[in-house]
Design a protein around this motif. Structure first.
Motif, mmCIF file in Angstrom:
data_model
loop_
_atom_site.group_PDB
_atom_site.id
_atom_site.type_symbol
_atom_site.label_atom_id
_atom_site.label_comp_id
_atom_site.label_asym_id
_atom_site.label_seq_id
_atom_site.Cartn_x
_atom_site.Cartn_y
_atom_site.Cartn_z
ATOM 1 N N ASP A 49 0.893 9.986 -6.680
ATOM 2 C CA ASP A 49 0.851 8.605 -6.178
ATOM 3 C C ASP A 49 2.147 8.245 -5.465
ATOM 4 O O ASP A 49 2.141 7.582 -4.425
ATOM 5 C CB ASP A 49 0.626 7.612 -7.326
ATOM 6 N N SER A 52 2.356 10.109 -2.118
ATOM 7 C CA SER A 52 1.468 9.575 -1.085
ATOM 8 C C SER A 52 1.722 8.097 -0.794
ATOM 9 O O SER A 52 1.086 7.521 0.080
ATOM 10 C CB SER A 52 -0.004 9.817 -1.442
ATOM 11 N N GLU A 75 1.866 4.222 2.869
ATOM 12 C CA GLU A 75 0.933 5.337 2.722
ATOM 13 C C GLU A 75 0.340 5.806 4.049
ATOM 14 O O GLU A 75 0.012 6.984 4.204
ATOM 15 C CB GLU A 75 -0.174 4.989 1.720
ATOM 16 N N ILE A 78 2.974 8.021 5.749
ATOM 17 C CA ILE A 78 3.077 9.279 5.008
ATOM 18 C C ILE A 78 1.914 10.195 5.375
ATOM 19 O O ILE A 78 2.098 11.376 5.648
ATOM 20 C CB ILE A 78 3.117 8.998 3.486
ATOM 21 N N ALA A 79 0.709 9.612 5.445
ATOM 22 C CA ALA A 79 -0.454 10.412 5.821
ATOM 23 C C ALA A 79 -0.281 10.963 7.229
ATOM 24 O O ALA A 79 -0.551 12.131 7.494
ATOM 25 C CB ALA A 79 -1.719 9.560 5.728
ATOM 26 N N ILE A 83 0.780 14.638 5.333
ATOM 27 C CA ILE A 83 0.552 14.815 3.903
ATOM 28 C C ILE A 83 -0.827 14.258 3.562
ATOM 29 O O ILE A 83 -1.150 13.131 3.913
ATOM 30 C CB ILE A 83 1.643 14.094 3.085
ATOM 31 N N ARG A 84 -1.653 15.060 2.892
ATOM 32 C CA ARG A 84 -2.991 14.596 2.518
ATOM 33 C C ARG A 84 -3.199 14.816 1.040
ATOM 34 O O ARG A 84 -2.666 15.733 0.449
ATOM 35 C CB ARG A 84 -4.062 15.375 3.278
ATOM 36 N N ARG A 85 -4.075 13.965 0.462
ATOM 37 C CA ARG A 85 -4.252 14.013 -0.965
ATOM 38 C C ARG A 85 -5.720 13.844 -1.356
ATOM 39 O O ARG A 85 -6.392 12.944 -0.878
ATOM 40 C CB ARG A 85 -3.417 12.874 -1.562
ATOM 41 N N THR B 243 -4.721 6.330 2.922
ATOM 42 C CA THR B 243 -4.059 7.608 2.642
ATOM 43 C C THR B 243 -4.554 8.716 3.572
ATOM 44 O O THR B 243 -4.079 9.835 3.499
ATOM 45 C CB THR B 243 -4.276 8.059 1.185
#
Lengths: 243, 375
Positions: A49, A52, A75, A78-79, A83-85, B243
């Motif tokens: 968390d 991300s 977020e 960051i994506a 970066i992926r989650r 996200t």
């Protein structure tokens, strides 16, 4: 020694008086699958968390490629930095088709290094093939079985060719056969220009796929090394694996 | 193999939508016939059809943000009223310049001149542009502040309701130069033609129905596009979408402003047909009712909103002539039914048939269960 993708140093996340992460330091390298294990409440998901951008840290830093300071980004940024989650609970868009779900994984063609609609379409087809859902592309995501949803979500986060891929319990609730297929898939995702962070409770699965293991306990690092050695470590046996 | 179907085939994929669109084109043709002097429809029916079309556009504007983006507004009457007031100002000033009769509200206030902000309202394009721009600006400021602070769901709905209430209190004042509690009426001329002539009414109703058709086509093109997929994704899981790298605030703000402009257009089409506007269109009840139309018709299907708006208003028109005291009870009963049994509104009715069949086949086995909600 590989190049670190994500470097976490002295990271603290506090919820009221509870410290979910307590001065945690950790480096995740390119080309590796780095597993985070530990008992419930150890801070594994909280760390994802924080990376991300969903949860704010109260101290410490997280850097990407030694350059971007992620604790100061939201977020979305960051994506967009690659970066992926994948979430613990399969988070696919059930009202949309499988193909539309994968397409949503590419928010910006330019950022994913794609030029033109045909390049985007090719990437979508390739992603559908990798996760084995090419035959299901026109179905609604909500009609898929649980295992297929897990793979679809991996496809969504994979479509933009991320530098850092975070997978939160990708084999939870899967049958043995599905778990095996997911293991094969994960090894296929390994790439010299990609770091993979894996949170998982299935220790045999972790031993199969992970290059490196960090055991978390009460927001701190308890052990770092190979899974084989983790199984022999008295501290790890005590708090997590049991005798 | 799994190539994306073409835009055209996706547009045509929904038969229900297409047949309803064909029916609407039929209504437009009938109104065109009436405008040319045909006596197929009574003047009352023509006027009612025009009003229904304006309400349907208003319902569509709400469906766009509620059904597809998950943002419930209980204050959409505000944007409807902005459009309505702008066109009323145009009609009044145009009528004054043609007939020389000083509008009621100015006589009442003892004013000899129009207030300064009425300047240029005699020009139709200016009045339309001013109304739409004002609705857009209000939506932009209000939406930006709310969405940026992540005000969502029920909280957002309550604030929109408060906003429309504040606007109503403001417009009830007689010194604002918008007619106060009496509002504005007595429009006698539109585009140089006398209002009230049946051919003029038919043309106004035709304009409303044609705008409704255009709005439906535009909305369908939007919701089957990539933007539509992003809207549905945002409705179902905004955090997930963020996200993945989507700036959801910009998305919500754009669609919110588009919705406000559509509601203002509906107001502009409505006021010339009814010949009056007053602060009661800003009452919280009307804004709540818009949400009821959409909920009863069925959210997130475009034609659900249209069917809801037309059905509810048709029943209301019929009852208000015969038994007006029954109306609130019927409306409440419908809301309870939708809340308990049909979460997708009237669009669930076809599914009810198969449920009854199952019940008849296997007595006792087919309990009346809730339909699965689409969103």
């Amino acid at each position: 020694m590989g190049t670190p993708a994500i470097v976490v140093s002295g990271l603290t996340v506090q919820f009221g008086s509870f410290r979910a992460l307590d001065g945690l330091s950790l480096a995740v390298e390119y080309g590796q699958i780095h597993a985070l294990i530990g008992p419930n409440g150890a801070g594994k998901t909280t760390l994802l968390d924080a990376i991300s951008g969903i949860t704010r840290s109260s101290g410490g830093s997280i850097s990407l490629n030694g350059l971007t300071e992620l604790t100061r980004c939201n977020e979305v940024d960051i994506a967009l930095s690659g970066i992926r989650r994948k979430f613990q609970k399969p988070s696919v868009f059930e009202a949309l088709s499988v193909r539309d779900n994968i397409a949503l994984g590419i928010p910006s063609a330019r950022q994913a290094g794609l030029v033109g609609q045909s390049a985007i379409d090719q990437r979508i087809e390739a992603t559908l093939d990798v996760i084995g859902l090419a035959e299901q592309s026109a179905r609604l995501a909500g009609e898929l079985a649980h295992g297929q949803k897990q793979w679809l979500e991996i496809g969504i986060v994979l479509a933009s060719d991320p530098k850092v891929l975070m997978l939160d319990e990708p084999v939870a609730g899967l049958t043995d056969e599905e778990t095996e297929r997911t293991g094969v898939l994960l090894r296929k995702l390994k790439h010299p220009a990609r770091a993979i962070i894996l949170v998982e409770h299935d220790m045999d699965f972790v031993e199969q796929v992970a290059d490196r293991v960090t055991v978390l306990h009460e927001g701190k690092t308890l052990f770092e090394g190979s899974m084989k050695n983790a199984r022999l470590d008295p501290g790890v046996i005590d708090v997590y694996l049991g005798r | 193999m799994s190539a994306q179907p073409s835009f055209y085939s996706r547009f045509a994929a929904d038969r229900f939508y297409l047949w309803n669109l064909v029916a609407l084109v039929g209504v437009a043709l009938a109104l065109g016939h009436a405008a040319a002097g045909g006596g197929l429809l009574s003047e009352y029916a023509i006027n009612a059809l025009g009003q229904f079309a304006a309400f349907a556009i208003l319902a569509l504007s709400l469906d766009l943000i509620w059904g597809y983006l998950g943002i419930l507004s209980l204050g959409h009457g505000l944007f409807f009223a902005i459009g309505g007031y702008a066109i009323a100002m145009h009609l009044l000033k145009h009528s004054y310049l043609t007939t020389g009769i000083v509008p009621d509200f100015m006589q009442f206030m003892g004013w000899k001149q129009f207030p300064a902000y009425w300047v240029w309202f005699e020009h139709f394009p200016y009045a339309v542009a001013a109304g739409l721009l004002f609705a857009f600006a209000i939506a932009l400021v209000f939406g930006f502040v709310s969405f940026r602070s992540r005000v969502n769901g029920v909280y957002f709905a309550i604030i929109t309701q408060a906003l429309v209430y504040v606007a109503m209190l403001l417009m009830f004042r007689n010194d604002t130069g918008f007619g106060g509690n009496n509002g504005m009426t007595g429009f006698s001329v539109v585009f140089g033609a006398r209002l009230g002539q049946s051919s003029v009414t038919a043309l106004l109703a035709l304009a409303a129905v044609v705008t409704l058709i255009a709005t439906l086509i535009g909305c369908r093109a939007l919701v089957i596009s990539r933007v539509g997929a992003i809207m549905i994704a945002c409705r179902d899981d905004e955090t997930r979408l963020r996200t993945l790298g989507y700036r959801t605030i910009a998305l919500k703000l754009s669609i919110w402003c588009l919705s406000a402009v559509l509601a203002a257009i509906a107001g502009m089409l409505y006021v010339p047909l009814v010949g009056i506007i007053n602060p009661r269109v800003l009452s919280p009840e009307l804004s709540l009712e818009i949400a009821v139309w959409v909920a009863i018709g069925g959210r997130g299907r475009l034609f659900g909103a249209v069917i809801g708006a037309v059905t509810i208003n048709a029943v209301k028109f019929l009852l208000s002539a015969r038994a007006p005291e029954l109306w609130p009870f019927m409306l409440s009963a419908l809301i309870v039914l939708v809340a308990l049994i049909f979460p997708n509104g009237l669009l669930d009715l076809p599914a009810l048939r198969s449920l009854i069949r199952e019940f008849v086949k296997r007595p006792g086995a087919g309990r009346l269960t809730r339909f699965k909600s689409a969103s």
